[in-house]
Design a protein around this motif. Structure first.
Motif, PDB file in Angstrom:
ATOM      1  N   TRP A   1       6.146  -4.892  15.948  1.00 30.90           N
ATOM      2  CA  TRP A   1       4.969  -5.726  16.200  1.00 30.90           C
ATOM      3  C   TRP A   1       4.865  -6.161  17.657  1.00 30.90           C
ATOM      4  N   GLU A   2       5.990  -6.383  18.313  1.00 32.08           N
ATOM      5  CA  GLU A   2       5.951  -6.837  19.712  1.00 32.08           C
ATOM      6  C   GLU A   2       5.375  -5.780  20.649  1.00 32.08           C
ATOM      7  N   GLU A   3       5.492  -4.521  20.258  1.00 36.76           N
ATOM      8  CA  GLU A   3       5.017  -3.415  21.086  1.00 36.76           C
ATOM      9  C   GLU A   3       3.611  -2.957  20.713  1.00 36.76           C
ATOM     10  N   ALA A   4       3.067  -3.473  19.634  1.00 38.08           N
ATOM     11  CA  ALA A   4       1.767  -3.014  19.115  1.00 38.08           C
ATOM     12  C   ALA A   4       0.642  -3.817  19.762  1.00 38.08           C
ATOM     13  N   GLU A   5       0.359  -3.513  21.016  1.00 34.64           N
ATOM     14  CA  GLU A   5      -0.660  -4.219  21.804  1.00 34.64           C
ATOM     15  C   GLU A   5      -1.990  -4.334  21.062  1.00 34.64           C
ATOM     16  N   GLY A   6      -2.460  -5.558  20.927  1.00 33.98           N
ATOM     17  CA  GLY A   6      -3.781  -5.810  20.366  1.00 33.98           C
ATOM     18  C   GLY A   6      -3.906  -5.714  18.858  1.00 33.98           C
ATOM     19  N   LEU A   7      -2.831  -5.382  18.171  1.00 37.62           N
ATOM     20  CA  LEU A   7      -2.918  -5.196  16.720  1.00 37.62           C
ATOM     21  C   LEU A   7      -2.661  -6.494  15.951  1.00 37.62           C
ATOM     22  N   PHE A   8      -1.767  -7.325  16.454  1.00 37.99           N
ATOM     23  CA  PHE A   8      -1.404  -8.558  15.772  1.00 37.99           C
ATOM     24  C   PHE A   8      -1.971  -9.751  16.533  1.00 37.99           C
ATOM     25  N   THR A   9      -2.442 -10.748  15.794  1.00 38.16           N
ATOM     26  CA  THR A   9      -2.998 -11.952  16.414  1.00 38.16           C
ATOM     27  C   THR A   9      -1.871 -12.798  17.004  1.00 38.16           C
ATOM     28  N   GLU A  10      -2.237 -13.778  17.810  1.00 37.06           N
ATOM     29  CA  GLU A  10      -1.237 -14.687  18.370  1.00 37.06           C
ATOM     30  C   GLU A  10      -0.507 -15.447  17.267  1.00 37.06           C
TER      31      GLU A  10
ATOM     32  N   GLN B   1      -2.041   0.907   9.454  1.00 34.30           N
ATOM     33  CA  GLN B   1      -1.519   0.875  10.816  1.00 34.30           C
ATOM     34  C   GLN B   1      -0.692  -0.384  11.039  1.00 34.30           C
ATOM     35  N   LYS B   2      -1.203  -1.510  10.598  1.00 33.52           N
ATOM     36  CA  LYS B   2      -0.485  -2.775  10.771  1.00 33.52           C
ATOM     37  C   LYS B   2       0.824  -2.759   9.973  1.00 33.52           C
ATOM     38  N   LEU B   3       0.781  -2.238   8.768  1.00 37.80           N
ATOM     39  CA  LEU B   3       1.991  -2.167   7.947  1.00 37.80           C
ATOM     40  C   LEU B   3       3.019  -1.225   8.566  1.00 37.80           C
ATOM     41  N   ALA B   4       2.562  -0.098   9.076  1.00 36.38           N
ATOM     42  CA  ALA B   4       3.478   0.870   9.678  1.00 36.38           C
ATOM     43  C   ALA B   4       4.118   0.344  10.956  1.00 36.38           C
ATOM     44  N   LEU B   5       3.367  -0.432  11.717  1.00 39.91           N
ATOM     45  CA  LEU B   5       3.860  -0.923  13.004  1.00 39.91           C
ATOM     46  C   LEU B   5       4.504  -2.302  12.925  1.00 39.91           C
ATOM     47  N   LEU B   6       4.582  -2.880  11.759  1.00 34.53           N
ATOM     48  CA  LEU B   6       5.165  -4.210  11.614  1.00 34.53           C
ATOM     49  C   LEU B   6       6.586  -4.310  12.183  1.00 34.53           C
ATOM     50  N   PRO B   7       7.461  -3.313  11.990  1.00 35.87           N
ATOM     51  CA  PRO B   7       8.790  -3.430  12.592  1.00 35.87           C
ATOM     52  C   PRO B   7       8.761  -3.452  14.128  1.00 35.87           C
TER      53      PRO B   7
ATOM     54  N   LEU C   1      -1.205 -13.423   6.418  1.00 32.56           N
ATOM     55  CA  LEU C   1      -0.053 -13.848   7.215  1.00 32.56           C
ATOM     56  C   LEU C   1       1.179 -13.994   6.322  1.00 32.56           C
ATOM     57  N   ALA C   2       1.004 -14.559   5.154  1.00 32.66           N
ATOM     58  CA  ALA C   2       2.124 -14.722   4.226  1.00 32.66           C
ATOM     59  C   ALA C   2       2.735 -13.372   3.876  1.00 32.66           C
ATOM     60  N   GLU C   3       1.909 -12.377   3.619  1.00 36.13           N
ATOM     61  CA  GLU C   3       2.437 -11.045   3.280  1.00 36.13           C
ATOM     62  C   GLU C   3       3.183 -10.435   4.452  1.00 36.13           C
ATOM     63  N   LEU C   4       2.665 -10.592   5.667  1.00 36.46           N
ATOM     64  CA  LEU C   4       3.360 -10.055   6.841  1.00 36.46           C
ATOM     65  C   LEU C   4       4.732 -10.705   7.008  1.00 36.46           C
ATOM     66  N   ILE C   5       4.802 -12.002   6.802  1.00 39.36           N
ATOM     67  CA  ILE C   5       6.081 -12.716   6.871  1.00 39.36           C
ATOM     68  C   ILE C   5       7.040 -12.161   5.820  1.00 39.36           C
ATOM     69  N   LYS C   6       6.562 -12.013   4.600  1.00 39.56           N
ATOM     70  CA  LYS C   6       7.410 -11.537   3.510  1.00 39.56           C
ATOM     71  C   LYS C   6       7.893 -10.111   3.753  1.00 39.56           C
ATOM     72  N   ILE C   7       7.007  -9.272   4.255  1.00 39.24           N
ATOM     73  CA  ILE C   7       7.392  -7.881   4.512  1.00 39.24           C
ATOM     74  C   ILE C   7       8.410  -7.808   5.643  1.00 39.24           C
ATOM     75  N   ARG C   8       8.158  -8.529   6.738  1.00 41.09           N
ATOM     76  CA  ARG C   8       9.071  -8.449   7.890  1.00 41.09           C
ATOM     77  C   ARG C   8      10.465  -8.946   7.529  1.00 41.09           C
ATOM     78  N   ALA C   9      10.570 -10.070   6.849  1.00 42.28           N
ATOM     79  CA  ALA C   9      11.892 -10.556   6.438  1.00 42.28           C
ATOM     80  C   ALA C   9      12.552  -9.570   5.482  1.00 42.28           C
ATOM     81  N   SER C  10      11.787  -9.011   4.570  1.00 41.40           N
ATOM     82  CA  SER C  10      12.342  -8.057   3.601  1.00 41.40           C
ATOM     83  C   SER C  10      12.817  -6.785   4.285  1.00 41.40           C
ATOM     84  N   GLN C  11      12.126  -6.350   5.344  1.00 40.40           N
ATOM     85  CA  GLN C  11      12.599  -5.206   6.123  1.00 40.40           C
ATOM     86  C   GLN C  11      13.957  -5.522   6.740  1.00 40.40           C
TER      87      GLN C  11
END
Length: 152
Positions: A79-88, A71-77, A38-48
Motif C-alpha cells: 500500500w505504501e508504494e501504490a501511489e494514489g490508490l489509497f486515501t490518507e 487492484q486495491k486488494l492485490a496491492l494492499l501488501p 476501511l474495516a475490511e482493509l484493516i482486517k485483510i492487512r492484519a490477516s496477511q
C-alpha cells in the motif's frame, strides 16, 4: 500426510462458547462508527501479516462484496508504494494496523500514531484501534486452531 491432517485442533466456539460470544461482542463494538471498506482493509492487512488463511479468505470475499477493487486488494501488501490508490485515512489506518500487528517493534511509533490521530477524530481513531486489535485476536484464534477454509 500433512501436519493439518495429523493434528486435530479444538473448535473454540464449541468448547468455549463464552469466549466466542465475547469475541463477537468485541467485533460488533469495533465495527461501530467505522467505514466498512476501511474495516475490511484493516482486517485483510492484519490477516496477511498474521498468515491467517481463514480470515484472509473471509475478509477478501467480504471486501469484494462491498465493491473494493481487485487492484486495491492485490496491492494492499504494498500500500505504501501504490501511489494514489489509497486515501490518507486508509494509509494512516494501515500504518497503525501494521505497527499494532508486528509486536516485534515493541510499540507503535509516535510518527504512526500522530499520523493516525491527524487523519481521524478521536472516536474514529478509537474504532480503528479496536478493529485492528479485534482482527489480531481473531487471527490468533484462527492460526492456533487452524480454522478450516470453507468449501467453495
Amino acid at each position: 500426510m500433512t501436519t493439518t491432517e495429523t493434528t486435530r485442533r479444538i473448535n473454540l466456539n464449541r468448547v468455549s462458547p463464552e469466549v466466542y460470544e465475547a469475541m463477537m461482542v468485541l467485533s460488533n463494538a469495533a465495527a461501530k462508527d467505522i467505514d466498512g471498506d476501511l474495516a475490511e482493509l484493516i482486517k485483510i492487512r492484519a490477516s496477511q501479516m498474521n498468515h491467517c488463511a481463514f480470515c484472509l479468505d473471509m475478509h477478501t470475499a467480504d471486501a469484494r462484496k462491498r465493491g473494493i477493487s481487485e487492484q486495491k486488494l492485490a496491492l494492499l501488501p504494498a500500500w505504501e508504494e501504490a501511489e494514489g490508490l489509497f486515501t490518507e485515512q486508509e494509509k494512516a489506518a494501515l500504518a497503525l494496523t501494521e505497527e499494532m500487528t508486528d509486536l516485534t517493534r515493541k510499540h507503535v511509533s509516535d510518527e504512526v500514531y500522530t499520523r493516525a490521530a491527524a487523519a481521524f477524530t478521536e472516536r474514529e481513531l478509537g474504532q480503528v484501534i479496536a478493529m485492528a486489535l479485534t482482527i489480531n485476536a481473531w487471527n490468533r484464534i484462527g492460526v492456533t486452531t487452524r480454522l478450516p477454509l470453507p468449501k467453495r
